[in-house]
Design an enzyme around this catalytic site. Structure first.
Site, PDB file in Angstrom:
ATOM      1  N   GLY A   6       9.992  -0.448  -2.431  1.00 38.84           N
ATOM      2  CA  GLY A   6      10.198   0.942  -2.675  1.00 38.84           C
ATOM      3  C   GLY A   6      10.084   1.690  -1.746  1.00 38.84           C
ATOM      4  O   GLY A   6      10.706   1.580  -0.859  1.00 38.84           O
ATOM      5  N   ASP A  36       6.153 -12.239  -2.673  1.00 37.10           N
ATOM      6  CA  ASP A  36       4.888 -11.849  -4.102  1.00 37.10           C
ATOM      7  C   ASP A  36       3.690 -11.747  -3.974  1.00 37.10           C
ATOM      8  O   ASP A  36       3.289 -12.657  -4.115  1.00 37.10           O
ATOM      9  CB  ASP A  36       5.549 -12.456  -5.385  1.00 37.10           C
ATOM     10  CG  ASP A  36       5.389 -12.193  -6.230  1.00 37.10           C
ATOM     11  OD1 ASP A  36       4.965 -11.118  -6.464  1.00 37.10           O
ATOM     12  OD2 ASP A  36       5.507 -12.609  -7.281  1.00 37.10           O
ATOM     13  N   ILE A  37       3.712 -10.450  -3.275  1.00 36.62           N
ATOM     14  CA  ILE A  37       1.297 -10.492  -3.113  1.00 36.62           C
ATOM     15  C   ILE A  37       0.824 -11.155  -4.745  1.00 36.62           C
ATOM     16  O   ILE A  37      -0.412 -11.462  -4.027  1.00 36.62           O
ATOM     17  CB  ILE A  37       1.442  -9.121  -2.624  1.00 36.62           C
ATOM     18  CG1 ILE A  37       1.459  -8.135  -4.368  1.00 36.62           C
ATOM     19  CG2 ILE A  37       1.732  -8.125  -1.955  1.00 36.62           C
ATOM     20  CD1 ILE A  37       0.649  -6.479  -3.954  1.00 36.62           C
ATOM     21  N   THR A 101      -4.249   5.965  -2.905  1.00 33.17           N
ATOM     22  CA  THR A 101      -4.445   6.685  -3.804  1.00 33.17           C
ATOM     23  C   THR A 101      -5.569   7.965  -4.116  1.00 33.17           C
ATOM     24  O   THR A 101      -6.187   7.482  -4.544  1.00 33.17           O
ATOM     25  CB  THR A 101      -3.580   6.411  -5.566  1.00 33.17           C
ATOM     26  OG1 THR A 101      -3.295   7.825  -5.806  1.00 33.17           O
ATOM     27  CG2 THR A 101      -4.931   5.736  -6.405  1.00 33.17           C
ATOM     28  N   TYR A 125      -4.008   2.889 -14.289  1.00 39.66           N
ATOM     29  CA  TYR A 125      -3.538   2.738 -13.326  1.00 39.66           C
ATOM     30  C   TYR A 125      -4.467   2.686 -11.320  1.00 39.66           C
ATOM     31  O   TYR A 125      -4.849   2.206 -10.724  1.00 39.66           O
ATOM     32  CB  TYR A 125      -2.598   3.487 -12.807  1.00 39.66           C
ATOM     33  CG  TYR A 125      -2.149   3.983 -10.797  1.00 39.66           C
ATOM     34  CD1 TYR A 125      -0.984   3.074 -10.760  1.00 39.66           C
ATOM     35  CD2 TYR A 125      -2.027   5.295 -10.470  1.00 39.66           C
ATOM     36  CE1 TYR A 125      -0.658   3.666  -8.754  1.00 39.66           C
ATOM     37  CE2 TYR A 125      -1.968   5.716  -8.906  1.00 39.66           C
ATOM     38  CZ  TYR A 125      -1.151   4.293  -8.047  1.00 39.66           C
ATOM     39  OH  TYR A 125      -1.377   4.255  -7.104  1.00 39.66           O
ATOM     40  N   TRP A 150       0.603  12.600  -4.506  1.00 38.52           N
ATOM     41  CA  TRP A 150       2.083  13.587  -4.237  1.00 38.52           C
ATOM     42  C   TRP A 150       3.460  12.921  -3.210  1.00 38.52           C
ATOM     43  O   TRP A 150       3.768  14.162  -2.895  1.00 38.52           O
ATOM     44  CB  TRP A 150       1.823  14.791  -4.308  1.00 38.52           C
ATOM     45  CG  TRP A 150       0.945  14.928  -5.738  1.00 38.52           C
ATOM     46  CD1 TRP A 150      -0.227  14.209  -6.285  1.00 38.52           C
ATOM     47  CD2 TRP A 150       0.667  16.662  -6.321  1.00 38.52           C
ATOM     48  NE1 TRP A 150      -1.510  14.817  -7.658  1.00 38.52           N
ATOM     49  CE2 TRP A 150      -0.387  16.246  -7.108  1.00 38.52           C
ATOM     50  CE3 TRP A 150       1.181  17.566  -5.801  1.00 38.52           C
ATOM     51  CZ2 TRP A 150      -1.113  17.089  -7.967  1.00 38.52           C
ATOM     52  CZ3 TRP A 150       0.468  18.804  -6.554  1.00 38.52           C
ATOM     53  CH2 TRP A 150      -0.413  18.902  -7.303  1.00 38.52           C
TER      54      TRP A 150
END
Length: 285
Positions: A6, A36-37, A101, A125, A150
């Protein structure tokens, strides 16, 4: 470090490899194919094999609108995946740094959010990320929840702001929301902030974003394009109320206060305007 395919995982991996290889000589950079979590038993096996001292979980299902329509997947990755990483890390005595986030806040305030402010997510989300934070806290007492906001950087070309800089250069007309306010975070600065947290003995919540007055994506893009010598006339502002492309609701204000981060690590974030020189260099490279 999980999620290294990512945006953030890739930048963090490159920073450690290029500048901190001697500090972290046995760092492991894992993509989803490698760790893979959502597969807890495989995750435990890899944790036991690697025996890390700290795990940075950059893996997430971060498509905000996609999470609204793929709710089960969002929960599996952002909540249960975070729980898996925290539990597996705790089992081998490792500290966890969980990336979260600004969207856990509802935007009802008008001052940058501090760690003690109560979250109230508007989207699925954001709800899964907040539940992920809580899962990490439950599963591993040696944790840092690092909220940021952001992201921007010159990679990849199909994400903000690069996709819009390309459209400007091609003189294609488009609109950008100008009244949603937040804190821009240059990806390279966030990666360096994570390294600072890795070497700092702290447990709990931290906020990190570039300093400077909160702004909109429209105004950030306008100033960045001007710095790069790109004509911004094809771009025009639009109020969030008139924007119809989003599936998930977004807060109108989600700026973060990085004051605690600065106090804990001793590193004050530079302003988002100061990042433009580095952005231009990285972009040309």
């Amino acid at each position: 470090i999980t999620g290294c395919s990512g945006r953030l995982g890739r930048v963090l991996s490159e920073l450690i490899e290029n500048e901190y290889a001697e500090t972290f000589p046995e760092a492991v950079f894992a993509t989803r194919d490698e760790i893979d979590i959502t597969d807890y038993f495989r995750l435990c096996f890899e944790m036991e094999r690697i025996a890390p001292t700290v795990v940075v979980n950059c893996a997430a299902y971060a498509h905000v609108d996609g999470c609204e329509t793929n709710r089960d997947l969002a929960t599996i990755v952002n909540t249960e995946g975070a729980r898996n990483v925290a539990r597996a890390a705790h089992a081998v005595g490792a500290r966890i740094i969980q990336i979260s986030t600004d969207l856990v806040f509802d935007g009802a305030g008008d001052e940058p959010y501090r760690e003690e402010d109560p979250p109230n997510p508007l989207s699925h989300y954001a709800a899964t990320k907040l539940d992920g934070e809580r899962a990490v806290m439950e599963e591993n007492p040696d944790h840092v929840i690092l909220r940021s906001s952001w992201f921007y950087g010159p990679w990849p070309g199909n994400r903000y702001p690069e996709v819009f800089l390309t459209m400007l250069k091609e003189e294609r007309r488009f609109k950008v929301v100008s009244d949603r306010i937040g804190s821009p975070t240059y990806l390279s600065d966030l990666a360096r902030a994570i390294v600072n947290v890795m070497v700092t003995p702290y447990r709990g919540l931290l906020h990190f974003a570039n300093s400077g007055e909160p702004t909109s994506r429209y105004h950030l893009l306008k100033e960045l394009a001007a710095h790069l010598g790109i004509d911004t006339r094809p771009m025009s502002p639009i109020p969030g109320a008139a924007w119809t492309e989003d599936v998930a609701p977004r807060p109108s204000f989600s700026a973060l206060d990085p004051g605690r981060y600065a106090g804990v690590t001793g590193h004050r974030p530079r302003s988002w305007r100061e990042t433009f020189v580095d952005y231009a260099k990285e972009r040309s490279g």
